[in-house]
Design an enzyme around this catalytic site. Structure first.
Site, mmCIF file in Angstrom:
data_model
loop_
_atom_site.group_PDB
_atom_site.id
_atom_site.type_symbol
_atom_site.label_atom_id
_atom_site.label_comp_id
_atom_site.label_asym_id
_atom_site.label_seq_id
_atom_site.Cartn_x
_atom_site.Cartn_y
_atom_site.Cartn_z
ATOM 1 N N ASN A 7 -53.424 -10.222 27.888
ATOM 2 C CA ASN A 7 -54.679 -9.491 28.062
ATOM 3 C C ASN A 7 -54.463 -8.481 29.182
ATOM 4 O O ASN A 7 -54.381 -8.856 30.345
ATOM 5 C CB ASN A 7 -55.802 -10.473 28.416
ATOM 6 C CG ASN A 7 -57.090 -9.754 28.792
ATOM 7 O OD1 ASN A 7 -57.225 -8.551 28.604
ATOM 8 N ND2 ASN A 7 -58.046 -10.494 29.342
ATOM 9 N N TRP A 8 -54.382 -7.223 28.808
ATOM 10 C CA TRP A 8 -54.084 -6.189 29.800
ATOM 11 C C TRP A 8 -55.287 -5.779 30.646
ATOM 12 O O TRP A 8 -55.144 -4.997 31.586
ATOM 13 C CB TRP A 8 -53.522 -4.945 29.099
ATOM 14 C CG TRP A 8 -52.074 -5.082 28.711
ATOM 15 C CD1 TRP A 8 -51.230 -6.135 28.984
ATOM 16 C CD2 TRP A 8 -51.283 -4.108 28.006
ATOM 17 N NE1 TRP A 8 -49.985 -5.872 28.491
ATOM 18 C CE2 TRP A 8 -49.980 -4.644 27.884
ATOM 19 C CE3 TRP A 8 -51.557 -2.855 27.464
ATOM 20 C CZ2 TRP A 8 -48.953 -3.946 27.243
ATOM 21 C CZ3 TRP A 8 -50.535 -2.158 26.822
ATOM 22 C CH2 TRP A 8 -49.249 -2.708 26.726
ATOM 23 N N LYS A 9 -56.467 -6.242 30.284
ATOM 24 C CA LYS A 9 -57.671 -5.886 31.046
ATOM 25 C C LYS A 9 -57.731 -4.349 31.210
ATOM 26 O O LYS A 9 -57.304 -3.635 30.322
ATOM 27 C CB LYS A 9 -57.687 -6.632 32.381
ATOM 28 C CG LYS A 9 -57.466 -8.139 32.164
ATOM 29 C CD LYS A 9 -57.727 -8.979 33.356
ATOM 30 C CE LYS A 9 -57.500 -10.451 32.993
ATOM 31 N NZ LYS A 9 -57.836 -11.385 34.050
ATOM 32 N N HIS A 95 -64.704 -13.195 27.326
ATOM 33 C CA HIS A 95 -63.829 -13.349 28.491
ATOM 34 C C HIS A 95 -64.701 -13.502 29.743
ATOM 35 O O HIS A 95 -65.773 -12.908 29.821
ATOM 36 C CB HIS A 95 -62.913 -12.132 28.627
ATOM 37 C CG HIS A 95 -61.867 -12.348 29.681
ATOM 38 N ND1 HIS A 95 -62.120 -12.151 31.020
ATOM 39 C CD2 HIS A 95 -60.595 -12.810 29.601
ATOM 40 C CE1 HIS A 95 -61.026 -12.460 31.709
ATOM 41 N NE2 HIS A 95 -60.093 -12.865 30.870
ATOM 42 N N GLU A 97 -64.658 -12.254 32.541
ATOM 43 C CA GLU A 97 -65.062 -11.014 33.208
ATOM 44 C C GLU A 97 -66.234 -10.358 32.491
ATOM 45 O O GLU A 97 -67.073 -9.696 33.104
ATOM 46 C CB GLU A 97 -63.845 -10.081 33.314
ATOM 47 C CG GLU A 97 -62.881 -10.584 34.392
ATOM 48 C CD GLU A 97 -61.420 -10.427 34.057
ATOM 49 O OE1 GLU A 97 -61.071 -9.575 33.230
ATOM 50 O OE2 GLU A 97 -60.606 -11.181 34.643
ATOM 51 N N GLU A 167 -60.121 -20.822 29.784
ATOM 52 C CA GLU A 167 -59.773 -20.086 30.989
ATOM 53 C C GLU A 167 -60.728 -20.468 32.108
ATOM 54 O O GLU A 167 -61.814 -19.876 32.235
ATOM 55 C CB GLU A 167 -59.875 -18.569 30.742
ATOM 56 C CG GLU A 167 -58.908 -18.057 29.694
ATOM 57 C CD GLU A 167 -58.569 -16.585 29.914
ATOM 58 O OE1 GLU A 167 -57.378 -16.269 29.943
ATOM 59 O OE2 GLU A 167 -59.486 -15.760 30.082
ATOM 60 N N GLY A 173 -56.543 -14.898 37.838
ATOM 61 C CA GLY A 173 -56.167 -13.894 38.831
ATOM 62 C C GLY A 173 -56.099 -14.417 40.259
ATOM 63 O O GLY A 173 -56.046 -13.634 41.204
ATOM 64 N N SER A 213 -53.683 -17.587 35.681
ATOM 65 C CA SER A 213 -52.509 -17.585 36.564
ATOM 66 C C SER A 213 -51.250 -18.143 35.912
ATOM 67 O O SER A 213 -50.443 -18.805 36.561
ATOM 68 C CB SER A 213 -52.820 -18.321 37.879
ATOM 69 O OG SER A 213 -53.856 -17.645 38.573
ATOM 70 N N GLY A 234 -52.876 -12.665 31.852
ATOM 71 C CA GLY A 234 -53.321 -11.390 32.414
ATOM 72 C C GLY A 234 -52.177 -10.707 33.141
ATOM 73 O O GLY A 234 -51.322 -10.057 32.538
ATOM 74 N N GLY A 235 -52.149 -10.868 34.451
ATOM 75 C CA GLY A 235 -51.202 -10.165 35.320
ATOM 76 C C GLY A 235 -49.759 -10.161 34.826
ATOM 77 O O GLY A 235 -49.110 -9.112 34.797
HETATM 78 P P1 13P Z 1 -54.310 -13.951 34.982
HETATM 79 O O1 13P Z 1 -53.157 -14.405 34.118
HETATM 80 O O2 13P Z 1 -54.034 -12.668 35.682
HETATM 81 O O3 13P Z 1 -54.775 -15.055 35.880
HETATM 82 O O4 13P Z 1 -55.519 -13.632 33.986
HETATM 83 C C1 13P Z 1 -55.886 -14.571 33.049
HETATM 84 C C2 13P Z 1 -56.836 -13.957 32.083
HETATM 85 O O5 13P Z 1 -57.963 -13.668 32.425
HETATM 86 C C3 13P Z 1 -56.366 -13.697 30.723
HETATM 87 O O6 13P Z 1 -57.412 -13.375 29.886
#
Ligand code: 13P
Length: 253
Positions: A7-9, A95, A97, A167, A173, A213, A234-235
């Protein structure tokens, strides 16, 4: 079969996304009978890379959001059909967010999920508790509530039509992933609840991913858990090297 989903956000321009996929194209394709690879770019980058043909055929695309309607006067929204026109097969729904920063309601998320399903997109329904909710002993109640409202009235022919991602908000994050026992516990609860809501064999065959994470250093232990069908990352999905490592780890399970 394990899934590795990035997920590149709100990261990567068209140029940066193109560079990522070019690098992935240069690596040997993973065994697609072992690992299912997905990337969720922003809409702009997704459209561009889909048209330029830079995405290797073993990487599937998904959108990070979708409209609750099929078409019409909904400024700023993107429909399932538009997403599919970029070759995408999946869409994230709910998600954390979007729930917590954008304030999307349970009803809106349910409408988005239904709209995606109706068009034949595979929703990846994200659920998870905040730290306050966990500390208050409400983890199960929160997750079940998110599943109940998201999937209200939904009937599926098979488990491949839906994916669920657990999640925990406190793990996203933060660099602090959930412990293996916490993941197993939550995934087992989700699995039981999906079977109750959707019946079997549908409920028992819906993939359940863990997100929060995930990185190469902890992924082998997480993706090796019996209840974990893959990761939503994510990251660590933003860097081709780290993402390639995650794919290789999942391939070896
Ligand atoms: P991180 O892997 O950066 O913690 O993000 C997780 C996420 O929100 C994937 O959708």
């Amino acid at each position: 079969m394990k899934t590795v989903a990035g997920n590149w956000k709100m990261y990567k321009t068209i140029e940066q996304a193109t560079e990522f996929f070019s690098q992935m194209s240069g690596m040997a394709a993973p065994r697609t009978d072992k690992v299912n690879v997905l990337i969720f770019p922003n809409y702009v980058a997704m459209g561009a890379v889909a048209v330029s043909g830079v995405v290797p055929d073993w990487i599937h695309l998904g959108a990070q959001d979708v409209a609750a309607e099929a078409e019409g006067a909904f400024t700023g929204e993107v429909s399932p059909q538009m997403i599919q026109s970029a070759g995408a097969t999946h869409v994230l729904i709910g998600h954390s967010e979007r729930r917590h920063i954008m304030g999307e309601s349970a009803d809106l998320l349910h409408r988005k999920l239904s709209n995606a399903l109706q068009a034949g997109l595979i929703p990846v329904l994200c659920v998870g508790e905040t730290l306050d909710e966990r500390d208050a002993g409400r983890m199960q109640e929160v997750i079940f509530g998110q599943l109940d409202t998201g999937l209200a009235g939904v009937a599926l022919q098979n488990g491949a039509q839906l994916t669920v991602a657990y999640e925990p908000v406190w793990a996203i994050g933060t660099g602090v992933n959930a412990a293996n026992e916490q993941i197993e516990d939550a995934h087992r609860l989700i699995r039981d609840h999906l079977s109750q809501l959707l019946g079997n064999p549908v409920g028992s065959s819906i993939p359940i991913l863990y997100g929060g994470s995930v990185k190469p250093a902890n992924f082998a232990a997480i993706v090796g858990l019996p209840s974990v069908d893959g990761g939503l990352i994510g990251g660590a999905s933003l860097k081709p090297d780290a993402f390639a490592e995650l794919i290789a780890i999942a391939e070896q399970v």
